[in-house]
Write an enzyme that holds these catalytic residues in place. Structure first.
Site, PDB file in Angstrom:
ATOM      1  N   GLU A   1       0.858  -1.188   0.000  1.00 46.82           N
ATOM      2  CA  GLU A   1       0.000   0.000   0.000  1.00 46.82           C
ATOM      3  C   GLU A   1       0.894   1.237   0.000  1.00 46.82           C
ATOM      4  O   GLU A   1       1.807   1.341   0.816  1.00 46.82           O
ATOM      5  CB  GLU A   1      -0.917  -0.022   1.237  1.00 46.82           C
ATOM      6  CG  GLU A   1      -1.623   1.282   1.551  1.00 46.82           C
ATOM      7  CD  GLU A   1      -2.476   1.852   0.417  1.00 46.82           C
ATOM      8  OE1 GLU A   1      -3.221   1.103  -0.219  1.00 46.82           O
ATOM      9  OE2 GLU A   1      -2.372   3.077   0.164  1.00 46.82           O
ATOM     10  N   GLN A   2       0.594   2.167  -0.901  1.00 47.78           N
ATOM     11  CA  GLN A   2       1.455   3.347  -1.021  1.00 47.78           C
ATOM     12  C   GLN A   2       1.343   4.296   0.191  1.00 47.78           C
ATOM     13  O   GLN A   2       2.308   4.968   0.542  1.00 47.78           O
ATOM     14  CB  GLN A   2       1.126   4.107  -2.304  1.00 47.78           C
ATOM     15  CG  GLN A   2      -0.273   4.685  -2.331  1.00 47.78           C
ATOM     16  CD  GLN A   2      -0.598   5.410  -3.654  1.00 47.78           C
ATOM     17  OE1 GLN A   2       0.207   5.430  -4.554  1.00 47.78           O
ATOM     18  NE2 GLN A   2      -1.772   5.991  -3.726  1.00 47.78           N
TER      19      GLN A   2
ATOM     20  N   TYR B   1     -28.291   8.833   5.457  1.00 49.45           N
ATOM     21  CA  TYR B   1     -28.649   7.638   6.234  1.00 49.45           C
ATOM     22  C   TYR B   1     -27.764   7.554   7.475  1.00 49.45           C
ATOM     23  O   TYR B   1     -26.675   8.144   7.509  1.00 49.45           O
ATOM     24  CB  TYR B   1     -28.536   6.359   5.387  1.00 49.45           C
ATOM     25  CG  TYR B   1     -27.249   6.168   4.616  1.00 49.45           C
ATOM     26  CD1 TYR B   1     -26.093   5.658   5.210  1.00 49.45           C
ATOM     27  CD2 TYR B   1     -27.182   6.479   3.255  1.00 49.45           C
ATOM     28  CE1 TYR B   1     -24.920   5.455   4.484  1.00 49.45           C
ATOM     29  CE2 TYR B   1     -26.007   6.282   2.519  1.00 49.45           C
ATOM     30  CZ  TYR B   1     -24.884   5.772   3.145  1.00 49.45           C
ATOM     31  OH  TYR B   1     -23.729   5.581   2.418  1.00 49.45           O
TER      32      TYR B   1
HETATM   33  C1  FAD Z   1     -19.101   9.137  -3.466  1.00 48.14           C
HETATM   34  C2  FAD Z   1     -18.927   7.661  -3.539  1.00 48.14           C
HETATM   35  C3  FAD Z   1     -19.842   6.831  -2.918  1.00 48.14           C
HETATM   36  C4  FAD Z   1     -19.706   5.454  -3.002  1.00 48.14           C
HETATM   37  N1  FAD Z   1     -20.646   4.657  -2.417  1.00 48.14           N
HETATM   38  C5  FAD Z   1     -20.544   3.319  -2.513  1.00 48.14           C
HETATM   39  C6  FAD Z   1     -21.525   2.477  -1.907  1.00 48.14           C
HETATM   40  O1  FAD Z   1     -22.482   2.962  -1.314  1.00 48.14           O
HETATM   41  N2  FAD Z   1     -21.381   1.120  -2.024  1.00 48.14           N
HETATM   42  C7  FAD Z   1     -20.311   0.549  -2.677  1.00 48.14           C
HETATM   43  O2  FAD Z   1     -20.219  -0.687  -2.738  1.00 48.14           O
HETATM   44  N3  FAD Z   1     -19.364   1.325  -3.259  1.00 48.14           N
HETATM   45  C8  FAD Z   1     -19.453   2.687  -3.197  1.00 48.14           C
HETATM   46  N4  FAD Z   1     -18.500   3.475  -3.769  1.00 48.14           N
HETATM   47  C9  FAD Z   1     -17.399   2.831  -4.528  1.00 48.14           C
HETATM   48  C10 FAD Z   1     -16.272   2.337  -3.654  1.00 48.14           C
HETATM   49  O3  FAD Z   1     -15.850   3.342  -2.790  1.00 48.14           O
HETATM   50  C11 FAD Z   1     -15.100   1.900  -4.522  1.00 48.14           C
HETATM   51  O4  FAD Z   1     -15.551   1.123  -5.592  1.00 48.14           O
HETATM   52  C12 FAD Z   1     -14.107   1.069  -3.699  1.00 48.14           C
HETATM   53  O5  FAD Z   1     -13.561   1.847  -2.668  1.00 48.14           O
HETATM   54  C13 FAD Z   1     -12.991   0.552  -4.600  1.00 48.14           C
HETATM   55  O6  FAD Z   1     -12.034  -0.107  -3.826  1.00 48.14           O
HETATM   56  P1  FAD Z   1     -10.616  -0.462  -4.452  1.00 48.14           P
HETATM   57  O7  FAD Z   1      -9.880  -1.154  -3.370  1.00 48.14           O
HETATM   58  O8  FAD Z   1     -10.806  -1.141  -5.769  1.00 48.14           O
HETATM   59  O9  FAD Z   1      -9.957   0.952  -4.794  1.00 48.14           O
HETATM   60  P2  FAD Z   1      -9.493   2.107  -3.794  1.00 48.14           P
HETATM   61  O10 FAD Z   1     -10.435   2.233  -2.661  1.00 48.14           O
HETATM   62  O11 FAD Z   1      -9.222   3.294  -4.637  1.00 48.14           O
HETATM   63  O12 FAD Z   1      -8.129   1.573  -3.191  1.00 48.14           O
HETATM   64  C14 FAD Z   1      -6.930   1.585  -3.931  1.00 48.14           C
HETATM   65  C15 FAD Z   1      -5.764   1.540  -2.954  1.00 48.14           C
HETATM   66  O13 FAD Z   1      -4.568   1.373  -3.679  1.00 48.14           O
HETATM   67  C16 FAD Z   1      -3.595   2.286  -3.216  1.00 48.14           C
HETATM   68  N5  FAD Z   1      -2.700   2.507  -4.362  1.00 48.14           N
HETATM   69  C17 FAD Z   1      -2.937   3.211  -5.493  1.00 48.14           C
HETATM   70  N6  FAD Z   1      -1.895   3.143  -6.343  1.00 48.14           N
HETATM   71  C18 FAD Z   1      -0.967   2.361  -5.724  1.00 48.14           C
HETATM   72  C19 FAD Z   1       0.315   1.887  -6.112  1.00 48.14           C
HETATM   73  N7  FAD Z   1       0.855   2.202  -7.310  1.00 48.14           N
HETATM   74  N8  FAD Z   1       0.998   1.104  -5.241  1.00 48.14           N
HETATM   75  C20 FAD Z   1       0.468   0.770  -4.025  1.00 48.14           C
HETATM   76  N9  FAD Z   1      -0.740   1.193  -3.618  1.00 48.14           N
HETATM   77  C21 FAD Z   1      -1.460   1.964  -4.462  1.00 48.14           C
HETATM   78  C22 FAD Z   1      -4.391   3.488  -2.769  1.00 48.14           C
HETATM   79  O14 FAD Z   1      -3.664   4.273  -1.845  1.00 48.14           O
HETATM   80  C23 FAD Z   1      -5.618   2.822  -2.157  1.00 48.14           C
HETATM   81  O15 FAD Z   1      -5.411   2.499  -0.800  1.00 48.14           O
HETATM   82  C24 FAD Z   1     -18.607   4.871  -3.696  1.00 48.14           C
HETATM   83  C25 FAD Z   1     -17.655   5.708  -4.310  1.00 48.14           C
HETATM   84  C26 FAD Z   1     -17.826   7.080  -4.232  1.00 48.14           C
HETATM   85  C27 FAD Z   1     -16.808   7.948  -4.921  1.00 48.14           C
END
Ligand code: FAD
Length: 394
Positions: free
Chosen positions: A38-39, A221
């Site tokens: 994790e970065q 909510y």
């Molecule tokens: C306003 C809003 C409301 C939402 N509401 C909902 C909801 O109600 N229900 C739902 O299911 N989803 C919801 N979502 C979507 C959800 O938040 C995301 O789909 C989810 O967080 C994606 O998770 P992820 O781990 O794929 O990506 P991320 O959460 O973006 O995590 C990526 C991680 O990788 C790290 N990273 C990035 N690049 C690198 C690298 N090169 N090397 C090492 N680490 C790196 C980052 O620091 C981060 O910790 C919502 C999104 C938004 C914007």
């Protein structure tokens, strides 16, 4: 403690967000070694709410985390859409017993830090997972029989395969798919979390309420067993700031919501500091696995949040991926292809339908009248049937 399945090279996971942690845990629960990079200096999530459809609980049951996820969550009685100009109810979806009987799972809302915390504690409790922060994955090479990654400090790490869980602006995706920057939707979300005691009683509701207005919507909510109150205001704007945590501009917000119901404006006024999310997504693709490298969560299929499914899809992905790897542990490229094959149409449909729902929420004039015609007076069963493609899945 889980026992390793004997393969000595670990799976490498880029990104320790919701998708990265649940992938690590799902793989470890099948006996695989995992290293998560994790970065950020800590494994942490932003302060905001997240909705969890019944489909995610089905996935969580398969990795034994459903009860943990429900512990801090709030189970609302209904989802309701109201017209932000007239306060008229557009439609209501009851979430009580008939919903649970139909989908065999609950609908809940939780704090992002709580869903992330459940996955983090599960990972910390596994002796097969190493969690490494302040480690950015900058590049990777697929050697055919293994993968190596290069970190920002110049270090290299070798693994059996790489899973890019590095989110919307994924580095891993750049090399696997190479489709440039995400699409900026032109919609911005402002979010805030209030303490329960800061919400006037007549504005508090135990349910998920969505106020649909012209080119805006506003959702609220309760969170964390009702001790917090989550607010998300979305509107059209051409501002663009990369990332998920910029400070919002109050004037712009109030200009966009001008003329809406006092219930909406009074709640908006309670907030001191808004954080801003510029909402982006991508066109669906299907070739997100290449040899020993694959993508998961927002890195694979970033979507607008209008169906509240991004974190749910990342969780479903992780469970599917681990099951495919466990089915053919000696052929990881085939397992990654099988995972992609099972997931791309489902996630692509959510990406496309989330855009449609965004248009629906923000309708004005004739479109808003048509929305009312289409939704008002629907029975609970009709609403459930309309969501079955999503909630019955994975
Ligand atoms: C306003 C809003 C409301 C939402 N509401 C909902 C909801 O109600 N229900 C739902 O299911 N989803 C919801 N979502 C979507 C959800 O938040 C995301 O789909 C989810 O967080 C994606 O998770 P992820 O781990 O794929 O990506 P991320 O959460 O973006 O995590 C990526 C991680 O990788 C790290 N990273 C990035 N690049 C690198 C690298 N090169 N090397 C090492 N680490 C790196 C980052 O620091 C981060 O910790 C919502 C999104 C938004 C914007």
């Amino acid at each position: 403690m889980a026992k390793s399945n004997g393969q000595d090279l670990p799976f490498l996971v880029a990104g320790g967000g919701i998708g990265g942690l649940v992938s690590a845990y799902a793989l470890a629960s099948k006996g695989f070694l995992v290293r998560v990079f994790e970065q950020a200096p800590e494994f942490k999530e932003l302060g905001a709410g997240i909705q969890l459809g019944p489909n995610v609980f089905r996935a969580l049951e398969r990795i034994g985390l459903k009860a943990d996820m429900l512990e801090e969550a709030w189970v609302p009685g209904k989802l309701q859409m109201r017209d932000a100009l007239t306060a008229e109810e557009v439609t209501t979806v009851p979430l009580g017993e008939p919903f649970r009987a139909r989908f065999k799972q609950p609908y809940a809302v939780t704090h992002r830090a709580d869903i992330h915390g459940v996955y983090l504690r599960a990972c910390q409790g596994s002796n097969l997972i190493s969690l490494e922060n302040s480690r950015r994955v900058d590049d990777f090479v697929d050697h055919g029989d293994s993968v190596s990654i290069r970190l920002d400090n110049g270090e290299e790490a070798r693994g059996r395969a790489l899973i890019g869980c590095d989110g919307m602006w994924s580095k891993v995706r750049e090399k696997v798919v190479g489709d440039g920057k995400p699409r900026v939707s032109g919609h911005i979300a402002y979010r805030a979390v209030l303490r329960r005691e800061d919400v006037p009683d007549d504005l508090w509701s135990p349910d998920v309420i969505l106020w649909a207005g012209p080119k805006t919507h506003f959702v609220h909510y309760p969170l964390r067993r009702g001790t917090l109150y989550n607010l998300v205001a979305v509107f059209h704007s051409d501002r663009y700031v990369e990332g998920w945590n910029a400070e919002g501009a109050k004037d712009e917000l109030f200009a966009r919501f001008a003329g809406q119901r006092p219930e909406v404006l009074r709640l908006l006024e309670r907030i001191e500091t808004w954080r801003m999310w510029v909402l982006c997504d991508r066109e669906p693709v299907k070739d997100w696995s290449q040899g020993r490298v694959t993508l998961l969560g927002d890195a694979a299929h970033p979507m607008l949040q209008y169906l509240a499914q991004g974190a749910c899809m990342a969780t479903e992905d992780a469970v599917c991926l681990a099951e495919k790897v466990a089915a053919t542990p000696d052929d990881v490229p085939a397992a990654f292809k099988a995972y992609q094959q099972q997931r791309y149409l489902r996630t692509g449909r959510v990406q496309i339908m989330a855009r449609v729902y965004g248009e629906f929420y923000h309708a004005r004039g004739v479109a808003a009248e048509l929305r009312y015609m289409a939704l008002h007076g629907r029975t609970a069963e009709q609403s459930y049937d309309g969501m079955a493609w999503l909630y019955d899945g994975m």
